[in-house]
Design a protein around this motif. Structure first.
Motif, short mmCIF file in Angstrom:
data_model
loop_
_atom_site.label_atom_id
_atom_site.label_comp_id
_atom_site.label_asym_id
_atom_site.label_seq_id
_atom_site.Cartn_x
_atom_site.Cartn_y
_atom_site.Cartn_z
N THR A 16 -8.99 -35.82 -37.19
CA THR A 16 -10.08 -36.64 -37.74
C THR A 16 -11.29 -35.77 -38.05
O THR A 16 -11.46 -34.69 -37.47
N ARG A 17 -12.12 -36.27 -38.92
CA ARG A 17 -13.38 -35.58 -39.24
C ARG A 17 -14.31 -35.60 -38.04
O ARG A 17 -15.02 -34.63 -37.77
N PHE A 18 -14.31 -36.72 -37.33
CA PHE A 18 -15.18 -36.83 -36.17
C PHE A 18 -14.74 -35.86 -35.07
O PHE A 18 -15.57 -35.27 -34.38
N GLY A 19 -13.44 -35.68 -34.92
CA GLY A 19 -12.95 -34.70 -33.95
C GLY A 19 -13.39 -33.29 -34.29
O GLY A 19 -13.77 -32.52 -33.40
N ALA A 20 -13.34 -32.95 -35.58
CA ALA A 20 -13.80 -31.62 -36.01
C ALA A 20 -15.30 -31.47 -35.78
O ALA A 20 -15.77 -30.41 -35.34
N ALA A 21 -16.07 -32.53 -36.07
CA ALA A 21 -17.52 -32.47 -35.89
C ALA A 21 -17.89 -32.34 -34.41
O ALA A 21 -18.84 -31.64 -34.05
N THR A 22 -17.13 -32.99 -33.55
CA THR A 22 -17.38 -32.88 -32.11
C THR A 22 -17.17 -31.45 -31.63
O THR A 22 -17.99 -30.89 -30.89
N ALA A 23 -16.07 -30.84 -32.07
CA ALA A 23 -15.80 -29.45 -31.68
C ALA A 23 -16.82 -28.49 -32.28
O ALA A 23 -17.14 -27.45 -31.68
N LEU A 24 -17.36 -28.85 -33.44
CA LEU A 24 -18.33 -27.97 -34.10
C LEU A 24 -19.67 -27.97 -33.38
O LEU A 24 -20.32 -26.92 -33.27
N ASN A 25 -20.09 -29.10 -32.88
CA ASN A 25 -21.47 -29.25 -32.40
C ASN A 25 -21.62 -29.14 -30.89
O ASN A 25 -22.69 -29.42 -30.37
N ILE A 26 -20.56 -28.77 -30.18
CA ILE A 26 -20.69 -28.50 -28.75
C ILE A 26 -20.29 -27.06 -28.49
O ILE A 26 -19.49 -26.48 -29.22
N GLN A 27 -20.88 -26.48 -27.46
CA GLN A 27 -20.54 -25.10 -27.10
C GLN A 27 -19.18 -25.10 -26.42
O GLN A 27 -18.97 -25.79 -25.42
N VAL A 59 -5.23 -19.67 -29.10
CA VAL A 59 -5.89 -20.79 -29.78
C VAL A 59 -5.19 -22.10 -29.48
O VAL A 59 -5.83 -23.12 -29.16
N GLU A 60 -3.88 -22.10 -29.54
CA GLU A 60 -3.12 -23.33 -29.31
C GLU A 60 -3.33 -23.84 -27.88
O GLU A 60 -3.54 -25.04 -27.66
N ARG A 61 -3.28 -22.94 -26.90
CA ARG A 61 -3.48 -23.36 -25.50
C ARG A 61 -4.88 -23.93 -25.28
O ARG A 61 -5.05 -24.95 -24.62
N PHE A 62 -5.88 -23.26 -25.86
CA PHE A 62 -7.27 -23.68 -25.64
C PHE A 62 -7.52 -25.08 -26.20
O PHE A 62 -8.08 -25.94 -25.51
N PHE A 63 -7.13 -25.31 -27.45
CA PHE A 63 -7.46 -26.58 -28.08
C PHE A 63 -6.54 -27.72 -27.61
O PHE A 63 -6.96 -28.88 -27.61
N SER A 87 -17.49 -22.54 -24.95
CA SER A 87 -17.24 -21.63 -23.84
C SER A 87 -18.51 -21.41 -23.04
O SER A 87 -19.63 -21.60 -23.54
N VAL A 88 -18.34 -21.00 -21.77
CA VAL A 88 -19.49 -20.63 -20.95
C VAL A 88 -20.22 -19.44 -21.57
O VAL A 88 -21.44 -19.34 -21.53
N ASN A 89 -19.46 -18.54 -22.16
CA ASN A 89 -20.02 -17.38 -22.86
C ASN A 89 -20.28 -17.77 -24.31
O ASN A 89 -19.33 -18.00 -25.08
N PRO A 90 -21.54 -17.87 -24.74
CA PRO A 90 -21.84 -18.34 -26.11
C PRO A 90 -21.42 -17.39 -27.21
O PRO A 90 -21.47 -17.75 -28.39
N THR A 91 -21.00 -16.16 -26.86
CA THR A 91 -20.52 -15.23 -27.89
C THR A 91 -19.02 -15.33 -28.09
O THR A 91 -18.45 -14.57 -28.87
N GLU A 92 -18.35 -16.24 -27.36
CA GLU A 92 -16.92 -16.48 -27.52
C GLU A 92 -16.68 -17.90 -28.01
O GLU A 92 -17.48 -18.80 -27.78
#
Length: 709
Positions: free
Chosen positions: A309-320, A207-211, A322-327
């Motif tokens: 930030t709240r906007f940073g969390a919202a950005t991560a929430l509303n974009i896919q 998780v840490e590496r990815f984000f 990974s290439v694999n949508p189940t991950e």
């Protein structure tokens, strides 16, 4: 049902309501009942048990009504939260709708229905069938039906206007509450499921590496989820035992600490209960510590990820992600105290399968519930009962017995069976992998709502009028005609249902009979019966569907049987003042969804309007007025267009806060010197409480070092 049977039901339920109100006004003043009638105030330290005896405590008074009415809208919102505020707006909206509908229905439509002669009922007034007050009594082809046609258009317009106003008003309150709120962990945090952990690595490192790679400027911290379901019962036992121990230590009367070991203290050897509880608490602590040590290593491929930030969390929430949508599946994190740690399912496949299983279970429950519905409908038709039980023919023909059976008993039996449904739906929703109590309750609310509409409305309608027709849903063209035949014939049953299940149920909510009995028994058999005291939260999943069912009945029968409207108005008036009292004194907000229950109310109201239109189309056809049927066709289309506009205009605000609000709020936080301290606290906000170190006992060898760094 004849008018006198309805009056019998009204008299019985009115008497019960008055009895409940009188007993409540007396019992609420008794010191021993404060945890029953004002548990919220007790938990907040605003009310304490005690006081001298005085005669006033034995006299019924209505002062609670004034106190419930006094708080302003803003005071109520700040005291009880936006979810409770929205709940009360359901009553306000319903009162507006049915006040207007009641005026049109009682003073325009009801006299027209009664003056008709289609049913030719020449009996005395008190023995007249309730159908004489419905549209069924209007003569076929009568021009008076155009008044009903006009009323349908006017009523639909007024309801849609009120819906639009309420949706906009609640949306504005949601935004206003967001702007006025302090920084909250859930505003900055997401839940990430389906984390692909490579071999030789840990979930935390992944998780840490990815984000850090893909969200380097906004990523703050994360908390990996661990399997701790076995710990839940141990922690619960420890909490309960600690409360009992604390309560005992506060008592100054030593003899009360002596108690027998057996159940309820009725048998077994006498022990010093204080020492007994301390030993048990120490043993539980040891068991918790051992289980925590094993659970700490059981990582689950899911984590709560926090952003700066709240906007940073919202950005991560509303974009896919990974290439694999189940991950790397993201969803908004709930409030920390709202997280539902048991049954924490993270697998995409498991969640999909669980939803399928729950759907099958709900369908099976719906089918099985037709059995009590058939029993209830048998009670409304005495001729069927005489056929089934010929030996009761003499008793059933007694006037009083027949009136009680047809006017009161069916609704009571149906309500008893229906009381088991909300807990079952909560259980099924909890198995679907939802991460919070609020999501479980919203899911259960939807399940209970549609279950109620189908089994209380459609099942009674289609089975109660000899319309056992499976092909009703196979030929859509026949649906309006069949509903037009069936729905008016069940008007008397639903009027009695509103009186029985509405008035009495809302009065019993105030009286809280079950809690009163439990409190009485526990105080007799368990001298420390208030040790486990915890103020309840409002069960939205059962109350909202009940209110919306009555709303559906009112909208559906507005032009069919307007006699139901005054009974509904009484119900909503009682509900408004009673639930204001309960939300101020009894129920404590357990979570805050920001008013997300309102879209469910909106959709159910639109469904009620469409149902009214479909029935009206079929009814005007049966009444030999085809032109009215044809001119009613635009109504459902216009209503659906209005609903689509509301979906585009308001619903997105209830799903996510817009970027405009998030960025404004983030900019305001830049000037807040406490944000660094808030960030430090947020790093531990989503740690599983079951894994936190506990120290309840005073044993010197108790371990208190934290489990996780």
């Amino acid at each position: 049902m004849i008018l006198s049977a309805l009056l019998t039901s009204v008299a019985i339920n009115l008497g019960l309501c008055l009895l409940f109100f009188t007993l409540y006004s007396i019992l609420r003043k008794q010191p021993g009942n404060i945890t029953v009638y004002v548990p919220r105030l007790v938990a907040e330290g605003k009310v304490k048990e005690g006081g001298q005896f005085n005669l006033e405590r034995l006299l019924p008074t209505a002062g609670w009504v004034r106190k419930a009415w006094e708080p302003s809208e803003e005071d109520f919102l700040s005291n009880s939260g936006l979810d409770a505020f929205v709940f009360m707006r359901i009553f306000i909206f319903s009162l507006k709708v049915f006040t207007f509908g009641g005026i049109i229905g009682m003073f325009v439509l009801l006299p027209i229905n009664y003056m008709g002669s289609q049913l030719s009922d020449d009996s005395e007034f008190q023995y007249k069938s309730l159908d004489s007050f419905s549209i069924s009594n209007v003569n076929n082809g009568s021009n008076r039906l155009w008044i009903h046609f006009s009323a349908a258009y006017v009523f639909t317009g007024v309801v849609c206007y009120l819906l639009y106003y309420e949706y906009g008003y609640i949306a504005s309150k949601r935004i206003a509450c967001f702007y006025s709120s302090e920084p909250q962990p859930h505003q900055f945090t997401l839940l990430v499921r389906g984390i692909p952990v490579p071999p030789g690595s840990t979930c935390s490192d992944t998780v840490e590496r990815f984000f850090l790679e893909y969200h380097p400027s906004t990523y703050l911290s994360h908390s990996v989820v661990r399997r701790s379901s076995k710990l839940q019962n141990l922690i619960t036992d420890a909490d309960k035992l600690y409360k009992k121990l604390t309560h005992l230590k506060q008592k100054s009367d030593p003899p009360k600490r002596q108690r027998r070991e057996g159940c309820l203290g009725l048998y077994g050897r006498k022990v010093d209960i204080l020492d007994h509880y301390e030993r048990r608490l120490g043993d539980i602590e040891d068991n918790v510590r051992m289980e925590q040590s094993s659970a700490a290593a059981k990582e689950v491929p899911a984590a709560f990820v926090s952003f700066k930030t709240r906007f940073g969390a919202a950005t991560a929430l509303n974009i896919q992600e990974s290439v694999n949508p189940t991950e790397w599946i993201t969803e908004q994190a709930p409030e920390p105290q709202d997280v539902y740690w048991p049954f924490f399912s993270v697998s995409f496949i498991k969640r999909w399968i669980s939803k399928l299983v729950v759907f099958v279970a709900c369908t099976s429950l719906t089918v099985l519930f037709l059995i009590p519905v058939a029993i209830v409908q048998g009670l409304t038709h005495l001729d069927q009962l005489e056929t089934w039980f010929p030996f009761l023919k003499g008793i059933l023909r007694l006037s009083v017995v027949s009136q009680v059976i047809t006017g009161y008993l069916p609704s009571l039996i149906l309500q008893l069976f229906l009381s088991f449904v909300p807990p079952i739906m909560i259980m099924l929703s909890s198995l679907q992998g939802y991460i919070s109590w609020s999501q479980i309750q919203k899911s259960a609310c939807t399940k209970v709502l549609w279950f109620t509409i189908w089994n209380i409305f459609f099942a009674n309608v289609l089975s109660g009028s000899a319309l056992y027709r499976v092909n009703v849903f196979l030929d859509p063209k026949e649906i309006p005609r069949i509903l037009a035949e069936a729905v008016p014939s069940q008007a008397s049953f639903f009027i009695a249902y509103v009186v029985t299940s509405g008035w009495t149920a809302i009065a019993s909510e105030l009286f809280r009979l079950t809690q009163l009995i439990y409190n009485f028994v526990s105080r007799i058999f368990c001298r420390n019966g208030d040790d486990n005291f915890e103020p309840p939260s409002l069960p939205y999943h059962s109350e909202i569907p009940r209110i919306r069912l009555f709303g559906l009945l009112g909208v559906t029968y507005f032009i069919l049987a307007p006699l139901i409207l005054p009974f509904l108005l009484i119900y909503f008036c009682l509900g408004y003042i009673i639930f204001r009292n309960q939300l101020l004194k009894v129920y404590v907000p357990r979570y805050e969804t920001g008013g997300q229950f309102w879209p469910t109310v909106h959709h159910s109201t639109i469904f009620s309007l469409i149902l009214m239109h479909v029935i009206a189309i079929g009814l005007f056809g049966l009444k030999k007025l085809p032109l009215a049927s044809l001119l009613t066709l635009p109504l459902p289309i216009l209503t659906l267009l209005f609903n689509e506009y509301c979906q585009k205009r308001f619903l997105p605000i209830f799903k996510d806060y817009p970027a405009e609000c998030l960025i404004k709020k983030d900019r305001a936080d830049q000037n807040d010197h406490n944000m660094s301290e808030f960030y430090d606290k947020m790093a531990d906000a989503y740690n599983d409480p079951a894994l936190n170190p506990i120290k309840y006992s005073e044993r010197p060898d108790s371990h208190t070092s934290p489990l996780l760094a």
